[in-house]
Motif scaffolding. Structure first.
Motif, mmCIF file in Angstrom:
data_model
loop_
_atom_site.group_PDB
_atom_site.id
_atom_site.type_symbol
_atom_site.label_atom_id
_atom_site.label_comp_id
_atom_site.label_asym_id
_atom_site.label_seq_id
_atom_site.Cartn_x
_atom_site.Cartn_y
_atom_site.Cartn_z
ATOM 1 N N GLU A 48 0.834 -1.276 -0.038
ATOM 2 C CA GLU A 48 0.097 0.121 0.268
ATOM 3 C C GLU A 48 0.902 1.311 -0.076
ATOM 4 O O GLU A 48 0.723 2.244 -0.405
ATOM 5 N N SER A 49 1.802 1.417 0.887
ATOM 6 C CA SER A 49 2.822 2.405 0.941
ATOM 7 C C SER A 49 3.424 2.612 -0.428
ATOM 8 O O SER A 49 3.562 3.782 -0.907
ATOM 9 N N GLU A 50 3.944 1.649 -1.303
ATOM 10 C CA GLU A 50 4.884 1.855 -2.503
ATOM 11 C C GLU A 50 3.686 2.040 -3.494
ATOM 12 O O GLU A 50 4.070 3.003 -4.574
ATOM 13 N N ASN A 51 2.332 1.621 -3.599
ATOM 14 C CA ASN A 51 1.556 2.145 -4.427
ATOM 15 C C ASN A 51 1.041 3.957 -4.074
ATOM 16 O O ASN A 51 0.766 4.278 -5.245
ATOM 17 N N GLY A 52 1.110 4.235 -3.049
ATOM 18 C CA GLY A 52 0.668 5.479 -2.784
ATOM 19 C C GLY A 52 1.838 6.308 -3.080
ATOM 20 O O GLY A 52 1.651 7.576 -3.499
ATOM 21 N N PHE A 53 3.019 5.929 -2.884
ATOM 22 C CA PHE A 53 4.322 6.989 -2.999
ATOM 23 C C PHE A 53 4.714 6.789 -4.488
ATOM 24 O O PHE A 53 5.387 7.633 -5.180
ATOM 25 N N ILE A 54 4.765 5.781 -5.203
ATOM 26 C CA ILE A 54 5.396 5.420 -6.316
ATOM 27 C C ILE A 54 4.640 5.134 -7.570
ATOM 28 O O ILE A 54 4.599 5.778 -8.650
ATOM 29 N N TYR A 55 3.841 4.082 -7.405
ATOM 30 C CA TYR A 55 3.028 3.562 -8.519
ATOM 31 C C TYR A 55 1.855 4.282 -8.871
ATOM 32 O O TYR A 55 1.452 4.300 -10.055
ATOM 33 N N HIS A 56 1.049 4.414 -7.983
ATOM 34 C CA HIS A 56 -0.329 5.167 -8.149
ATOM 35 C C HIS A 56 -1.189 4.317 -8.975
ATOM 36 O O HIS A 56 -1.826 4.702 -9.732
ATOM 37 N N HIS A 57 -1.222 2.903 -8.771
ATOM 38 C CA HIS A 57 -2.014 2.006 -9.720
ATOM 39 C C HIS A 57 -3.382 1.978 -9.143
ATOM 40 O O HIS A 57 -3.500 2.078 -7.775
#
Length: 336
Positions: free
Chosen positions: A246-255
């Protein structure tokens, strides 16, 4: 004469799921033989459980656990497929000789042996996709085992079914967790979050089933599965992976997070367990017709036997209280 000998003596066997019920009695040597064979297979499962509960589990122990469960599955299969059909009377429902119960034993042994394989794969840090595939297949085995008891008396098999259901749900959660972790490594972060969220939901359902297992009456141990270190350590690992995704999606990927998890189209090619083949030995050549003819059972003896059955009061069979096996450390698997 052989047939007379086969049915001359009465044999008495208690049954695993018959809590508080009298033993089964048959004047059939085949009944005694099949029960004996099934109890040897049950011993292998109990021995595996005892080894799995050791404070320190060595590689030799893990191999023996794996081997015992495969041997047990092979013996259950032999007696189900080739021996139980020779009984004089049809097997009692929910007894150890019931074909559905025997099939359940087979699948349960295969699934529990694969638990050992999964623990080994995690320990050796194998690919997430391999662990997910193994866990998914293991979940299916527990599900199939549970389905074998659908039509049985739920008062008798209810506790066992709760065990199978919680294991099925637990390994579904396990599979989704590692599948989601693998998707994150492939930079499919939205799908990863969805899988890990579904894994968390399946884990919550497992927690509920664990508590239902404790309160359900029937044959089984009084263990509290949701308090085991293995169970709680997986919960922490799942929460950590979900938080990371969830953290990586919120900060990097935005998928975008899909409403439904992607199909887990993983096929395990390694580590799947098959029963170790077992065949009942052939009758010794020493047992000739002449030997059987040497057993002379007169009419008087036969009449004596009948009269004793009517007049002698048989004592009750005292059940042996089997102590619960306490798991003292996270050994990576929970064997029933």
């Amino acid at each position: 004469m052989a047939i007379t000998l086969k049915t001359f003596f009465k044999f008495k066997w208690t049954q695993t799921l018959y809590v508080g019920k009298p033993p089964l009695v048959e004047d059939d040597a085949e009944f005694d033989f099949v029960n004996m064979g099934i109890n040897v297979a049950l011993w292998y499962t109990k021995h595996a459980a005892k080894l799995a509960a050791q404070p320190e589990l060595k590689m030799e122990d893990a191999k023996e656990i794996h081997s015992c469960l495969k041997k047990a599955a092979g013996m259950f299969k032999e007696f189900k497929d080739n021996q139980a059909g020779k009984l004089k009377n049809p097997p009692q429902k929910c007894s150890d000789l019931d074909p559905n119960v025997l099939e359940c034993y087979i699948m349960c042994c295969q699934a529990e042996a694969q638990e050992v394989t999964i623990a080994r794969a995690v320990e050796k840090k194998h690919k997430d996709s391999l662990i997910a595939a193994l866990a998914n297949e293991t979940s299916k085995y527990f599900q199939q085992a549970d389905h074998m008891l659908n039509s049985k008396d739920q008062i008798i098999v209810g506790k066992w079914r709760k065990y199978l259901q919680l294991k099925e749900k637990f390994y579904k959660s396990y599979a989704l967790c590692y599948y989601g972790s693998g998707l994150l490594s492939d930079e499919k972060c939205g799908d990863s979050v969805r899988c890990l969220m579904d894994s968390n939901q399946a884990f919550e359902e497992t927690d509920k089933l664990c508590k239902e297992y404790i309160t359900t009456k029937g044959a089984g141990s009084t263990i509290r599965p949701h308090e085991h270190a293995f169970y709680r350590n997986f919960q922490k690992d799942l929460q950590r992976k979900l938080k990371k995704s969830e953290s990586e999606n919120g900060f990097i990927y935005h998928h975008k997070i899909p409403p439904v998890a992607p199909n887990m189209s993983l096929q395990a090619t390694h580590g799947l367990v098959e029963p170790t083949p077992y065949t009942v030995p052939f009758l010794s050549s020493s047992w000739t017709k002449a030997v059987y003819a040497g057993f002379s059972i007169s009419k008087n003896v036969a009449q004596n036997k009948k009269s004793k059955v009517k007049t002698e009061k048989e004592g009750e069979i005292q059940n042996i209280k089997e102590p619960d096996i306490k798991v003292t450390k996270d050994n990576g698997c929970i064997v029933s």
